[in-house]
Design a protein around this motif. Structure first.
Motif, PDB file in Angstrom:
ATOM      1  N   ASN A  64      42.924  34.988  32.532  1.00 51.04           N
ATOM      2  CA  ASN A  64      43.434  35.539  31.276  1.00 51.04           C
ATOM      3  C   ASN A  64      43.449  37.052  31.452  1.00 51.04           C
ATOM      4  O   ASN A  64      42.438  37.712  31.281  1.00 51.04           O
ATOM      5  CB  ASN A  64      42.536  35.102  30.112  1.00 51.04           C
ATOM      6  CG  ASN A  64      42.491  33.594  29.981  1.00 51.04           C
ATOM      7  OD1 ASN A  64      43.507  32.929  30.003  1.00 51.04           O
ATOM      8  ND2 ASN A  64      41.291  33.047  29.885  1.00 51.04           N
ATOM      9  N   ASN A  65      44.625  37.555  31.842  1.00 55.91           N
ATOM     10  CA  ASN A  65      44.752  38.927  32.304  1.00 55.91           C
ATOM     11  C   ASN A  65      45.604  39.758  31.352  1.00 55.91           C
ATOM     12  O   ASN A  65      46.789  39.474  31.169  1.00 55.91           O
ATOM     13  CB  ASN A  65      45.379  38.913  33.706  1.00 55.91           C
ATOM     14  CG  ASN A  65      45.391  40.256  34.364  1.00 55.91           C
ATOM     15  OD1 ASN A  65      45.310  41.292  33.721  1.00 55.91           O
ATOM     16  ND2 ASN A  65      45.521  40.263  35.674  1.00 55.91           N
ATOM     17  N   PRO A  66      45.025  40.814  30.747  1.00 55.91           N
ATOM     18  CA  PRO A  66      45.813  41.655  29.847  1.00 55.91           C
ATOM     19  C   PRO A  66      46.901  42.457  30.558  1.00 55.91           C
ATOM     20  O   PRO A  66      47.788  43.008  29.913  1.00 55.91           O
ATOM     21  CB  PRO A  66      44.769  42.598  29.234  1.00 55.91           C
ATOM     22  CG  PRO A  66      43.681  42.674  30.258  1.00 55.91           C
ATOM     23  CD  PRO A  66      43.646  41.315  30.902  1.00 55.91           C
ATOM     24  N   ASN A  67      46.857  42.507  31.884  1.00 49.95           N
ATOM     25  CA  ASN A  67      47.849  43.257  32.663  1.00 49.95           C
ATOM     26  C   ASN A  67      49.011  42.378  33.117  1.00 49.95           C
ATOM     27  O   ASN A  67      49.900  42.852  33.808  1.00 49.95           O
ATOM     28  CB  ASN A  67      47.179  43.888  33.883  1.00 49.95           C
ATOM     29  CG  ASN A  67      45.979  44.721  33.477  1.00 49.95           C
ATOM     30  OD1 ASN A  67      46.083  45.615  32.655  1.00 49.95           O
ATOM     31  ND2 ASN A  67      44.819  44.406  34.030  1.00 49.95           N
ATOM     32  N   GLN A  68      48.985  41.110  32.736  1.00 47.70           N
ATOM     33  CA  GLN A  68      50.052  40.191  33.139  1.00 47.70           C
ATOM     34  C   GLN A  68      51.249  40.360  32.223  1.00 47.70           C
ATOM     35  O   GLN A  68      51.135  40.274  31.007  1.00 47.70           O
ATOM     36  CB  GLN A  68      49.536  38.752  33.090  1.00 47.70           C
ATOM     37  CG  GLN A  68      50.553  37.744  33.581  1.00 47.70           C
ATOM     38  CD  GLN A  68      49.951  36.349  33.678  1.00 47.70           C
ATOM     39  OE1 GLN A  68      48.853  36.191  34.199  1.00 47.70           O
ATOM     40  NE2 GLN A  68      50.663  35.358  33.188  1.00 47.70           N
ATOM     41  N   ILE A  69      52.404  40.617  32.831  1.00 47.41           N
ATOM     42  CA  ILE A  69      53.635  40.829  32.070  1.00 47.41           C
ATOM     43  C   ILE A  69      54.361  39.508  31.865  1.00 47.41           C
ATOM     44  O   ILE A  69      54.881  39.225  30.803  1.00 47.41           O
ATOM     45  CB  ILE A  69      54.555  41.835  32.806  1.00 47.41           C
ATOM     46  CG1 ILE A  69      53.855  43.186  32.935  1.00 47.41           C
ATOM     47  CG2 ILE A  69      55.878  41.985  32.094  1.00 47.41           C
ATOM     48  CD1 ILE A  69      54.551  44.143  33.874  1.00 47.41           C
ATOM     49  N   SER A  70      54.409  38.681  32.922  1.00 50.97           N
ATOM     50  CA  SER A  70      55.099  37.397  32.836  1.00 50.97           C
ATOM     51  C   SER A  70      54.572  36.467  33.921  1.00 50.97           C
ATOM     52  O   SER A  70      53.814  36.882  34.796  1.00 50.97           O
ATOM     53  CB  SER A  70      56.617  37.595  32.998  1.00 50.97           C
ATOM     54  OG  SER A  70      56.903  38.073  34.301  1.00 50.97           O
ATOM     55  N   ALA A  71      54.982  35.225  33.841  1.00 52.69           N
ATOM     56  CA  ALA A  71      54.621  34.221  34.850  1.00 52.69           C
ATOM     57  C   ALA A  71      55.849  33.350  35.106  1.00 52.69           C
ATOM     58  O   ALA A  71      56.710  33.202  34.239  1.00 52.69           O
ATOM     59  CB  ALA A  71      53.453  33.366  34.366  1.00 52.69           C
ATOM     60  N   CYS A  72      55.898  32.769  36.277  1.00 54.16           N
ATOM     61  CA  CYS A  72      57.030  31.903  36.595  1.00 54.16           C
ATOM     62  C   CYS A  72      56.825  30.544  35.927  1.00 54.16           C
ATOM     63  O   CYS A  72      55.721  30.208  35.484  1.00 54.16           O
ATOM     64  CB  CYS A  72      57.187  31.756  38.104  1.00 54.16           C
ATOM     65  SG  CYS A  72      55.844  30.854  38.878  1.00 54.16           S
TER      66      CYS A  72
END
Length: 136
Positions: free
Chosen positions: A113-121
């Motif tokens: 659970n990463n606040p720096n994640q913009i998107s995922a495939c």
């Protein structure tokens, strides 16, 4: 003859360092799973090494592997009685991340659970991350 004064100058007091934030934290489920993996490993391990590598349809993916030693450049996170070693190149991408462990009938895996994640495939195997914004 030139005389050199041995007068003392007031020592500058070092500015207090602000505490470094913990790079990652673990849920109870993740800590329990890491403890289980550590105990049943075939060889001596000190914890799990976590990182980020380039690849996949979204650009990056998380890596998790056994850590047999602590490298001088590792960011060591000790939480809930277990040790995570963060690859120094991944620190800015993982800052503030909570590592969880989820198991259901079809799969069991660590979840970030990463606040720096913009998107995922769509397949869930890769992510797009941005470096953490650090206020200074």
């Amino acid at each position: 003859m030139t005389q050199i004064s041995s007068g003392s100058t007031p020592a500058s007091t070092p500015k207090p360092r602000r505490p470094r934030p913990q790079v990652m934290r673990l849920t109870d489920a993740a800590a329990q799973r890491i403890s289980e993996l550590t105990q049943r490993a075939d060889s001596e391990i000190v914890g799990l090494r976590v990182g980020v590598k380039n690849g996949g349809c979204a650009g990056q993916s998380y890596t998790v592997e056994y850590a047999h030693d602590v490298r001088p450049t590792d960011e060591v996170v000790e939480d809930k009685g277990v040790k995570i070693l963060v690859d120094p190149k991944a620190v800015l991408f993982l800052l503030g991340t909570e590592m969880d462990y989820k198991a259901d009938k079809m799969q069991a895996q660590f979840v970030f659970n990463n606040p720096n994640q913009i998107s995922a495939c769509g397949c869930g195997e890769s992510v797009e991350l941005r470096p953490a914004q650090i206020d200074g």
